[in-house]
Structures are given as structure tokens and as C-alpha cells.
Design a protein around this motif. Structure first.
Motif, PDB file in Angstrom:
ATOM      1  N   ASN B   7       0.817  -1.211   0.000  1.00 29.90           N
ATOM      2  CA  ASN B   7       0.000   0.000   0.000  1.00 29.90           C
ATOM      3  C   ASN B   7       0.848   1.256   0.000  1.00 29.90           C
ATOM      4  O   ASN B   7       0.526   2.236  -0.668  1.00 29.90           O
ATOM      5  CB  ASN B   7      -0.929   0.021   1.217  1.00 29.90           C
ATOM      6  CG  ASN B   7      -2.225  -0.707   0.918  1.00 29.90           C
ATOM      7  OD1 ASN B   7      -2.503  -1.003  -0.239  1.00 29.90           O
ATOM      8  ND2 ASN B   7      -2.983  -0.997   1.959  1.00 29.90           N
ATOM      9  N   ILE B  10       2.122   1.862  -3.413  1.00 32.19           N
ATOM     10  CA  ILE B  10       1.079   2.384  -4.294  1.00 32.19           C
ATOM     11  C   ILE B  10       0.814   3.859  -4.034  1.00 32.19           C
ATOM     12  O   ILE B  10       0.697   4.665  -4.963  1.00 32.19           O
ATOM     13  CB  ILE B  10      -0.211   1.544  -4.133  1.00 32.19           C
ATOM     14  CG1 ILE B  10       0.008   0.178  -4.801  1.00 32.19           C
ATOM     15  CG2 ILE B  10      -1.406   2.236  -4.764  1.00 32.19           C
ATOM     16  CD1 ILE B  10      -1.131  -0.775  -4.637  1.00 32.19           C
ATOM     17  N   GLY B  35      -3.100  -1.546  -9.190  1.00 30.91           N
ATOM     18  CA  GLY B  35      -2.134  -1.770  -8.120  1.00 30.91           C
ATOM     19  C   GLY B  35      -0.997  -2.667  -8.586  1.00 30.91           C
ATOM     20  O   GLY B  35       0.183  -2.417  -8.312  1.00 30.91           O
ATOM     21  N   THR B  36      -1.343  -3.697  -9.311  1.00 32.96           N
ATOM     22  CA  THR B  36      -0.338  -4.626  -9.840  1.00 32.96           C
ATOM     23  C   THR B  36       0.609  -3.900 -10.794  1.00 32.96           C
ATOM     24  O   THR B  36       1.825  -4.097 -10.741  1.00 32.96           O
ATOM     25  CB  THR B  36      -1.050  -5.768 -10.619  1.00 32.96           C
ATOM     26  OG1 THR B  36      -2.237  -6.100  -9.936  1.00 32.96           O
ATOM     27  CG2 THR B  36      -0.183  -6.969 -10.730  1.00 32.96           C
ATOM     28  N   ARG B  39       2.976  -1.666  -8.748  1.00 30.52           N
ATOM     29  CA  ARG B  39       4.020  -2.441  -8.064  1.00 30.52           C
ATOM     30  C   ARG B  39       5.053  -2.972  -9.061  1.00 30.52           C
ATOM     31  O   ARG B  39       6.244  -3.016  -8.759  1.00 30.52           O
ATOM     32  CB  ARG B  39       3.393  -3.584  -7.267  1.00 30.52           C
ATOM     33  CG  ARG B  39       2.717  -3.104  -5.979  1.00 30.52           C
ATOM     34  CD  ARG B  39       2.414  -4.281  -5.047  1.00 30.52           C
ATOM     35  NE  ARG B  39       1.513  -5.250  -5.660  1.00 30.52           N
ATOM     36  CZ  ARG B  39       0.171  -5.146  -5.656  1.00 30.52           C
ATOM     37  NH1 ARG B  39      -0.410  -4.118  -5.048  1.00 30.52           N
ATOM     38  NH2 ARG B  39      -0.572  -6.057  -6.235  1.00 30.52           N
TER      39      ARG B  39
END
Lengths: 381, 283
Positions: B7, B10, B35-36, B39
Motif C-alpha cells: 500500500n 502504491i 495496483g499490480t 508495483r
């Protein structure tokens, strides 16, 4: 005194002159899809650009993709263009609207051909005049230029790039088949003999930068993507930061600014050439190759004792209202010859408001408007 | 390894002061895909300024607003054409095209085929939720046969498009599929896609319970994630299955990894040769 450098003379096709003008203006990206009668522009670009430092030529899968690629290239800071004809122009309208909304400079050359639909391929026509103005949806300003001979094809292409960069807007160069397929001698200007304008880039630190900020000229600076100014570009109605908004005051601010940035510079944008208009009783208003026929007709009328003049439109939109109004003070008759059913005469009538008689000459048979046709109407007074 | 959490990573990449809260429904898989992606970019150490996210129209198209990269929200279906212009103009940039299934496969189908054929160095992410979500739940080319939608109240008759087969056939360099249920696998795929030269395509299956699930026996987001869990199967295992067992299973993983150089690389290499020849010839 050093003697001025002699200009290079070349024997060029109108379409070839467009390429020369684009390269002189600093164009390094061309994305397009073949269609006659504009194809030579693409073919010559395909041969020239790969030999130039950073020159990129892309043959895209269709006209929609061509516009997308050109806008993408422009966002990275390049001067980019595409060229097309009638049906291709229709397909480009979607992303043309995007370029207006996202204020992306670019040049779109449309060598008109007869229509509607596939119409008269490679026959001269001027049927896309109102499409150039109103083709894409929504209320938007647009700059539309034209050229009536090969030298002007070169000069107006440079002008088109300059206006695109100056006002952060797409500029349409509307040619007809006669101009783009005429071959004649032209002069290439020497370096320094012509203006080259490039978009203003921001000088403030990235964290202060607002991509759609209100400025004195109404034109915000524009950094290349990837240069450290990270911002959002969208076709949605956006606020000063570039993010979508539906707040009425922000919507109105954006709409007013994109109109104002074009409207307020009419002295710079609305280009015309006036031939013997100082004392004319009859004034021909023409553009593109028809203006050449008109010029001959006006000269013949003069030798027949009729005070005729020519207002040659080099900017079609925003319509050169101021120059037309000046002529209305003296001319009793306006003659508007066109290779369509009367698209520019609408604008003339709108400005005229009944001051003078407006006579139209319309040809839609894929043939040029001849000097004698125009002369006949001039002589009727 | 630092001990910062996913988190926290992100949050470094979001535009906090901008348009939050976001537009996505609770239970939507799109945020997981985003999010993927973040990251993956973080893990590869790609600077924010070198990333351009080009998005189409629809729910997936709105994702570009939330991330602090160079972001371009384009016209419907045209993301790949904008991305092509950007990549060719500045090959140093990592250009990522975020598209939905309707966006990429229907209106943008031509651009997808030709971006793959040309092998332009763009990473295409197709967020496939089998439906037109933002416009209100109409059929997309990825809507399964028999499914009910707003424009198919009597059940979808059209065959469903297989993105992976399409991209393979068109010549994409790297083609993979993942789901938002199998997040770690999806992240691994994305990192590979971002690193590969040429055109790479990742299809991320992401559930839309609001517009798709509700009308098709998946009443809640949880039902949809259970469906992903039970349907998706690694492609290696899928290939070993007998034909009758393959029905209703969806292979995930890497399908193509060709390693050909990207179009922009070939173009600029040729240009360098031309310029070198001209420099020699000029003297």
C-alpha cells in the motif's frame, strides 16, 4: 554589402511543395493512410523523413490511427502532420476534435475530392469546406487555410505549422486537386527568410505547472511528455489541471478560452490577398484553384472597362469578416465561384447581410471553374 | 528488501490531491490491476517521468487519472494509435496502453491487430470484464456465449473473442493472461511484459459484478472471484487436460514470448545507417 543568397528554384507538384513547406517548418513526424489525390504527400514523406535526424514516417492502418499517432507524436514535443482526402477526412474528425480539446498542435492537409462518399476520386472539388469547419462534434474553433498555387502550398504549410504551434490547435490546410496536382516552378526560401514558430514550453518548476492555465494570450505553455512535467491529457472537458470536470464555471472557462485564443488574433490568423479591390464595383471572393481563374477573369473585366476586384481567401476559417466588410463599403456585387453547391457563399452572405448582391457560381461536375464563366457573371454586374 | 508495504508503494504513485474518491464500484477488479501495474513499475525501478499511461474510454480508461505518471486519456478504442505515435517519437519512454475489452477488441480491434503486427514497443493491458461497464452493461466481443446483457436480453448469440489467440495470430511478441484473483502471477506477467521489447499484451480478467455478474448468476463480487478461482488454470496444466475437461476452463499464464526487437528499434537503426552513409557521402 553581401549579396542576398539566391533562392533554390524547383519544379514541383503542389503536394511536393506541401512536403517542402512542412520540412522547412520543422515537421519530423508524419503518420498517414494512402488516399488520392493526397497520396504524393505521404509518398514523398516516406522517402524523405527516414533520412532526416529523428524524422519519423509511419504508414498507419487507417485514418483514425493516423490522427492518433500524430497527436501522440505532438504530445512528445514534435511537429507532426498527416494528409488525406475526402473520405479519410471524415474518419479523422473524431480525433481532430480530440486535438482541439486537448489543445494539441498538428497540421492536417485535406486535398479535397468530389463527394459525398467515395464520390469523384481524384477530380477537383471544394466540397469539404463546411466539414472542415463543423465536421467534428461540439462547439469548437478551428483554423482552416487554403492555397491557390504551388508556391502557396509551400508557404501556407509553413504558416499552418506556425499557427498550430502558436495557438496550440490543429490547423487544416484545405487544398483542391487542381492545386495539389499542378506542377510549376517555385522558390524555396533561404533559412532566415521565413518565420518558424515553436510552441512555448513552461519555464516554471514542474510542481507549479498547470497544463490548461488561463494566460494572457489564452494559450498555455506545453511541455513534451517525458520531460519532467507530468500531467493528464484528456478529451473530456477538463479543469486547469487537465482533470475531467463537470462544474459549470470550469466548463465555461475552458470553452471560452479555446474560442478566445483563436478569435482574438484575427489580424494574425485571417489571411487574404486583395487584387484591385480599392475601387471595385464587382468583387470576386474565391479560394483555392478557383482564385486563379478568378484573377484572370478580373483582369479581363478590367480591360473591358469593368471595375472588378478579387478577394482571395487564404484563411477560410475563422472567416475573414473584417476584410470582407471593408469591400462591402464599395462593391455593389459580390461573386462567389466555388467547386461545390455553395459552401463558402453562405459565409459571404452571412457577413454581407444584404449590403451587396451576391452571385454564386457553382460547379460539382468534377471540372474546374473557368475564367470565362466567372467573367460572364462579372460582366452582368 | 525494505519493509514498506504494498500500500505504501502504491501511495507514492497516486495523485492524492486530484480526483479521489475514484469512480470504480466496490468489488471491481480494476483497482487490483492498477495496483499490480504500479508495483511492477516500482519493482523494475522505472522513473515516473519515463512512464506514459495511454488509456481508452470506459471504466479502465478512467484509471489514468489516478496515477502520477504522464497520462493520456484518448478517444474510444484509439489508445494504441496514440501510444504508437508517442513510442515512435520518443522510444525511451515506457508506453503502457490501458484498455477495456470493448475498447481494445471491438472499436479498437484494427489498431490492436496492427500494433501487434508492427510489433511496436508498447505494453498493452486489456482489462477484460466481459462487458461494457461504464455505458451500462451492453455486450462486448468478450461477453461469453449465452450470457445476458442489456443488449442481449435473450442471451448472447455472438461467439466470444479470444484475445490471446488474436494477439498471437497478429504477431505480438509477448502474450499473457492473468486474473485479479491470481495477483502474484499477474504481477509477474506484468513485469515481464514491461521488460520485453516489441509489442507485449497482457489480458487481465477482472470481474464486473455490477453490470455482468448481477445478470449472470454471480450475485456478489465474492461469487465472481470464486468463479475466477475455479475457472482459471495455468496454461501448462490446461494443455495436458483432455478436450472434454477444457470446456469452461480458462488458461492463464504466458502464451507467447518471441523476443523480437521492437519496430522503433528497427526503424531508428536503419535511420542511423542512412545518416552515417550520408555523412560519408557528403565528404
Amino acid at each position: 554589402m553581401p549579396r542576398p543568397k539566391k533562392r533554390t528554384e524547383i519544379f514541383a507538384l503542389g503536394n511536393e511543395a506541401v512536403v517542402e513547406g512542412a520540412l522547412l517548418a520543422g515537421c519530423t513526424f508524419f503518420g498517414g493512410y494512402p488516399i488520392t489525390p493526397s497520396s504524393e504527400i505521404m509518398e514523398i514523406m516516406a522517402a524523405r523523413l527516414p533520412h532526416m535526424e529523428n524524422g519519423v514516417f509511419m504508414q498507419m492502418e487507417d485514418e483514425i490511427a493516423s490522427m492518433g499517432a500524430v497527436i501522440g507524436a505532438s504530445l512528445t514535443g514534435r511537429k507532426a502532420m498527416t494528409a488525406t482526402s475526402g473520405p479519410g477526412f471524415s474518419l479523422m474528425q473524431e480525433n481532430l476534435g480530440y486535438a482541439v480539446m486537448a489543445e494539441t498542435p498538428m497540421v492536417l492537409v485535406n486535398v479535397m475530392r468530389g463527394g459525398p462518399s467515395t464520390g469523384l476520386p481524384t477530380s477537383p472539388a471544394q466540397g469539404d469546406v463546411q466539414q472542415a469547419r463543423w465536421g467534428t462534434h461540439g462547439d469548437h474553433p478551428i483554423i482552416v487555410l487554403s492555397a491557390s498555387n504551388v508556391q502557396e502550398c509551400l508557404d501556407m504549410t509553413i504558416t499552418a505549422f506556425n499557427m498550430a504551434e502558436k495557438y496550440r490547435t490543429p490547423v487544416i490546410l484545405l487544398l483542391d486537386e487542381v492545386t495539389s496536382h499542378t506542377r510549376e516552378k517555385i522558390e524555396l526560401p533561404n533559412e532566415g527568410e521565413y518565420e518558424v514558430f515553436s510552441r512555448t514550453v513552461p519555464s516554471m518548476p514542474p510542481e507549479w505547472y498547470k497544463p490548461y492555465e488561463e494566460t494572457v494570450r489564452g494559450v498555455p505553455p506545453m511541455p513534451p511528455i517525458g520531460s519532467g512535467y507530468r500531467f493528464h491529457v484528456t478529451g473530456l472537458t477538463h479543469d486547469r489541471n487537465g482533470f475531467p470536470t463537470q462544474r459549470p464555471e470550469e466548463v465555461v472557462e475552458l470553452m471560452e478560452r479555446i474560442h478566445r485564443k483563436i478569435d482574438q488574433f484575427f489580424y494574425d490568423i485571417q489571411l487574404v490577398e486583395e487584387i484591385m479591390t480599392d475601387d471595385c464595383d464587382v468583387c470576386v471572393i474565391a479560394y483555392g484553384s478557383v482564385a486563379r481563374s478568378a484573377e484572370l477573369a478580373v483582369r479581363q473585366a478590367r480591360s473591358n472597362g469593368v471595375k472588378a476586384g478579387l478577394l482571395k481567401l487564404m484563411t477560410l476559417f475563422p472567416y475573414p469578416r473584417r476584410q470582407t466588410e471593408k469591400i462591402l463599403a464599395r462593391a455593389k456585387t459580390l461573386v462567389v465561384p466555388e467547386m461545390n453547391m455553395g459552401q463558402m457563399s453562405r459565409e459571404v452572405k452571412r457577413v454581407n447581410m444584404g449590403h451587396a448582391a451576391v452571385r454564386t457560381i457553382n460547379r460539382v461536375d468534377g471540372q474546374i471553374v473557368t475564367p470565362s464563366e466567372i467573367l460572364k457573371v462579372i460582366m452582368q454586374g | 528488501m525494505s519493509n514498506i508495504t504494498g500500500n505504501e508503494i502504491i501511495h507514492q504513485y497516486l495523485r492524492h490531491n486530484k480526483k479521489f474518491p475514484h469512480v470504480l464500484c466496490a468489488g471491481c477488479g480494476h483497482g487490483i490491476v492498477l495496483g499490480t501495474l504500479i508495483r511492477s513499475i516500482h519493482a523494475l525501478g522505472i522513473p515516473k517521468d519515463d512512464v506514459v499511461v495511454v488509456a481508452g474510454i470506459g471504466c479502465s480508461g478512467r484509471l489514468a487519472v489516478y496515477v502520477d505518471f504522464n497520462t493520456v486519456h484518448t478517444t474510444h478504442g484509439r489508445a494504441l494509435s496514440f501510444a504508437t505515435g508517442i513510442k515512435m517519437s520518443n522510444p525511451k519512454l515506457h508506453v503502457i496502453a490501458l484498455m477495456g475489452d470493448g475498447d481494445a477488441l471491438s472499436i479498437g480491434g484494427n489498431h490492436l491487430i496492427h500494433a501487434a503486427r508492427r510489433n511496436i514497443g508498447v505494453t498493452a493491458m486489456i482489462l477484460n470484464n466481459n462487458i461494457y461497464g461504464m455505458t451500462g452493461g451492453q455486450s462486448s466481443p468478450a461477453t461469453p456465449e449465452g450470457a445476458t446483457t442489456m443488449t442481449n436480453p435473450y442471451g448472447q448469440l455472438d461467439h466470444s473473442f479470444d484475445t490471446v489467440e488474436l494477439a498471437k495470430g497478429a504477431g505480438a511478441n509477448y502474450v499473457a493472461r492473468g486474473t485479479v484473483f491470481h495477483v502474484n502471477r499477474l504481477e509477474k506477467i506484468m513485469m515481464e511484459a514491461l521488460e520485453r521489447p516489441g509489442f507485449s499484451l497482457v489480458e487481465a480478467i477482472t470481474p464486473c459484478h455490477t453490470q455482468f455478474g448481477r445478470k449472470n448468476k454471480y450475485k456478489s463480487p465474492v461469487d465472481m472471484y470464486k468463479w475466477l478461482k475455479s475457472t482459471a488454470i495455468p496454461v501448462e496444466r490446461f494443455n495436458e487436460l483432455p478436450a472434454d475437461k477444457r470446456v469452461d476452463r480458462m488458461p492463464i499464464g504466458v502464451f507467447v514470448d518471441r523476443g523480437k526487437p521492437g519496430y522503433e528499434e528497427l526503424y531508428y537503426a536503419r535511420q542511423e545507417r542512412f545518416l552515417a552513409q550520408a555523412a560519408k557521402g557528403g565528404k
